[in-house]
Enzyme design. Sequence first.
Site, PDB file in Angstrom:
ATOM      1  N   GLY A   1       0.810  -1.216   0.000  1.00 21.40           N
ATOM      2  CA  GLY A   1       0.000   0.000   0.000  1.00 21.40           C
ATOM      3  C   GLY A   1       0.842   1.265   0.000  1.00 21.40           C
ATOM      4  O   GLY A   1       0.541   2.226  -0.719  1.00 21.40           O
ATOM      5  N   THR A   2       1.892   1.265   0.785  1.00 25.81           N
ATOM      6  CA  THR A   2       2.726   2.465   0.891  1.00 25.81           C
ATOM      7  C   THR A   2       3.371   2.801  -0.452  1.00 25.81           C
ATOM      8  O   THR A   2       3.350   3.950  -0.897  1.00 25.81           O
ATOM      9  CB  THR A   2       3.800   2.255   1.982  1.00 25.81           C
ATOM     10  OG1 THR A   2       3.134   2.014   3.220  1.00 25.81           O
ATOM     11  CG2 THR A   2       4.700   3.471   2.109  1.00 25.81           C
TER      12      THR A   2
ATOM     13  N   SER B   1      -3.378  -3.357  -0.959  1.00 28.10           N
ATOM     14  CA  SER B   1      -2.292  -4.086  -0.313  1.00 28.10           C
ATOM     15  C   SER B   1      -2.761  -5.489   0.061  1.00 28.10           C
ATOM     16  O   SER B   1      -3.822  -5.644   0.671  1.00 28.10           O
ATOM     17  CB  SER B   1      -1.845  -3.332   0.944  1.00 28.10           C
ATOM     18  OG  SER B   1      -0.845  -4.059   1.618  1.00 28.10           O
ATOM     19  N   ALA B   2      -1.966  -6.500  -0.285  1.00 30.98           N
ATOM     20  CA  ALA B   2      -2.389  -7.896  -0.080  1.00 30.98           C
ATOM     21  C   ALA B   2      -2.589  -8.240   1.392  1.00 30.98           C
ATOM     22  O   ALA B   2      -3.523  -8.965   1.745  1.00 30.98           O
ATOM     23  CB  ALA B   2      -1.363  -8.848  -0.705  1.00 30.98           C
ATOM     24  N   HIS B   3      -1.722  -7.719   2.271  1.00 35.79           N
ATOM     25  CA  HIS B   3      -1.767  -8.203   3.661  1.00 35.79           C
ATOM     26  C   HIS B   3      -2.955  -7.670   4.443  1.00 35.79           C
ATOM     27  O   HIS B   3      -3.180  -8.089   5.584  1.00 35.79           O
ATOM     28  CB  HIS B   3      -0.452  -7.938   4.391  1.00 35.79           C
ATOM     29  CG  HIS B   3      -0.233  -6.538   4.871  1.00 35.79           C
ATOM     30  ND1 HIS B   3      -0.503  -6.163   6.151  1.00 35.79           N
ATOM     31  CD2 HIS B   3       0.231  -5.438   4.255  1.00 35.79           C
ATOM     32  CE1 HIS B   3      -0.188  -4.878   6.311  1.00 35.79           C
ATOM     33  NE2 HIS B   3       0.251  -4.421   5.156  1.00 35.79           N
TER      34      HIS B   3
ATOM     35  N   GLN C   1      -8.035  -0.276   2.784  1.00 31.79           N
ATOM     36  CA  GLN C   1      -8.957  -0.865   3.763  1.00 31.79           C
ATOM     37  C   GLN C   1     -10.213  -1.461   3.127  1.00 31.79           C
ATOM     38  O   GLN C   1     -10.982  -2.131   3.810  1.00 31.79           O
ATOM     39  CB  GLN C   1      -9.365   0.175   4.813  1.00 31.79           C
ATOM     40  CG  GLN C   1      -8.266   0.505   5.812  1.00 31.79           C
ATOM     41  CD  GLN C   1      -7.822  -0.687   6.653  1.00 31.79           C
ATOM     42  OE1 GLN C   1      -8.573  -1.640   6.858  1.00 31.79           O
ATOM     43  NE2 GLN C   1      -6.600  -0.650   7.126  1.00 31.79           N
TER      44      GLN C   1
ATOM     45  N   CYS D   1       0.715   2.211  12.940  1.00 28.83           N
ATOM     46  CA  CYS D   1       1.936   2.934  12.603  1.00 28.83           C
ATOM     47  C   CYS D   1       2.311   3.920  13.695  1.00 28.83           C
ATOM     48  O   CYS D   1       3.470   4.259  13.858  1.00 28.83           O
ATOM     49  CB  CYS D   1       1.752   3.686  11.297  1.00 28.83           C
ATOM     50  SG  CYS D   1       0.990   2.683  10.044  1.00 28.83           S
TER      51      CYS D   1
HETATM   52  C1  LIG Z   1      -2.074  -0.450   5.874  1.00 24.90           C
HETATM   53  C2  LIG Z   1      -2.419   0.767   5.084  1.00 24.90           C
HETATM   54  C3  LIG Z   1      -1.511   1.310   4.158  1.00 24.90           C
HETATM   55  C4  LIG Z   1      -0.104   0.786   3.993  1.00 24.90           C
HETATM   56  O1  LIG Z   1      -0.080  -0.458   3.358  1.00 24.90           O
HETATM   57  P1  LIG Z   1       1.242  -1.366   3.457  1.00 24.90           P
HETATM   58  O2  LIG Z   1       1.000  -2.475   2.515  1.00 24.90           O
HETATM   59  O3  LIG Z   1       1.341  -1.800   4.872  1.00 24.90           O
HETATM   60  O4  LIG Z   1       2.385  -0.493   3.036  1.00 24.90           O
HETATM   61  C5  LIG Z   1      -1.911   2.404   3.421  1.00 24.90           C
HETATM   62  N1  LIG Z   1      -3.143   2.925   3.565  1.00 24.90           N
HETATM   63  C6  LIG Z   1      -4.041   2.440   4.439  1.00 24.90           C
HETATM   64  C7  LIG Z   1      -5.391   3.051   4.534  1.00 24.90           C
HETATM   65  C8  LIG Z   1      -3.714   1.332   5.223  1.00 24.90           C
HETATM   66  O5  LIG Z   1      -4.597   0.868   6.101  1.00 24.90           O
END
Ligand SMILES: *Cc1c(COP(=O)(O)O)cnc(C)c1O
Length: 393
Positions: free
Chosen positions: A69-70, A195-197, A175, A321
Site C-alpha cells: 500500500g505504501t 495491499s495484499a496483507h 482498507q 503505525c
Molecule cells: C495499511 C495501510 C496502508 C499501507 O499499506 P502497506 O501495505 O502496509 O504499506 C496504506 N493505507 C491504508 C489506509 C492502510 O490501512
Amino acid sequence: MIYLDHNATTPVDPRVFEAMKPYLTEKYGNPSSIYRAGQDVRKAVEDARDLVAALLGATSREVYFTSGGTESDNTAIKGIALNRGSGHVITSAIEHPAVLEAVKWLEKRGFTATYVGVDSDGLVDPREVRDAVRDDTILISIMHANNEVGTIQPIEEIAAIAREKGVPFHTDAVQTAGKLGIDVDAMGIDLLSLSAHKFYGPKGVGALYVRKGTRFDPCVHGGHQERGVRGGTENVAGIVGLGKAAEIAAAEMDEERVRVGRLRDRLERGLAERITDLEFNGHREKRMYNTASVIVKYVEGEAMLLNLDYHGIAASSGSACTSGSLDPSHVLLAMGLPAPTAHGSLRFSLGRGTTEDDIDKVIEVLPPIVEKLRAMSAFTGDTAVEGGAHGDE
Ligand SMILES: *Cc1c(COP(=O)(O)O)cnc(C)c1O
C-alpha cells in the site's frame, strides 16, 4: 490469542499460502526469462494480474504490482507530480501517512497542497474538495475507507468533481479492496492503491491501478518489469498470493460482510450496555462493517490495550503505525476530538477468523478492566479528563 486488529494486518489465508508455496520452491524461474521455467512463472504473474483486475473491474493492463500500500500510494502521488513537474494536490487530513507524507514531501519540493478537513463523523465534504480545486490542481487523493474509524468517503461524488475539472482522482483503497465491491469505471477512479496483507494475502506486495491514458512517471527505475513502471524482478510468490487473495475475496466478500457486520454490531452493543461514558467514532452508517472504534472516557487507550493483551486479546489504539508514540491519532483530532479524549480510543477490527466467542470474551473482559483503570486513576488523580494530566497537549 483473540485477534481483533485486522485493519493493521491479516493472517495469510491457508489457501493463499498453498498457492504461493510452489513459487518459493520448485517454480523459481525468473518471469523475464524466455525458457519454459521462466514462462510458466510469467503466466502465474499474469494470471494474478487478471484476478486483481477482476476484483476492481479494471483491465489487466491497468494493474501494476508494487511492494504494498505504501509504495502504491507513493507511486500514484509522486508519479503524477513528477510527470507534471509542478502544481497543486488536494488530499484530506485523515489519510494514511503513506499519502500524507508523500504529499508533504512534494510540498518541500515546490508543489502546493490543500488538506481538506472532515466532520465529526470523519467524512470529507465533496463541496470542500470542489472549492479547493485550482487551475493548477494536478491530483485529488482521498481515501476510500479510513483505517482508524472505518468511515467510508463519498468517493464517487469526489471522483465526479475531479472528472468534471479534468483532474486525476486517486484513492487509497487499502482498507476496502477485497472487503467492499469496487468498480473503478462506475466509481470514476483513475488511480487506486491496494495491499495484499490487509485482505489475507502476504505482506510486502500490493498493486496500483492506473486508468489507461493517465500520464504518470515511474518512481522505481530499473528493468522493463511492470511495463517500465516498476523495475525489479517480481515478487512472484507474493504476487501469486495477492492474486489468490483477490480471487477468494471476490467469491466470499458478500457473505463475510453480513457475518462480520453482525459480530461488530454485537461487540458495540455489548460494550455500550456494560461501560458508561463510552462513545463510538466514525459515521454510524457510512463505515466499514468490520471496524469498531470506541472512546472510553477517563481511561488511557494504551492502558486498556495492555490489559486486553494480558487476556490474550489483540486490539489497537489509534493506528498501528503510530502506536508506540504517545501522540493522539491525527484522525481523531481532525474529527474534532480534544487530545485527552482521543487518548482513550480503542479500535477493534474484525475479520475472517473472528467468532462469536471472541466477541463475547471481549464483552466480558473489557468492562472490569475499564472499571479497574478508572478506579486507579481516581485514586492517583492521574486522570485523562479534559484539562487534566494531558490538558496541555
Ligand atoms: C495499511 C495501510 C496502508 C499501507 O499499506 P502497506 O501495505 O502496509 O504499506 C496504506 N493505507 C491504508 C489506509 C492502510 O490501512
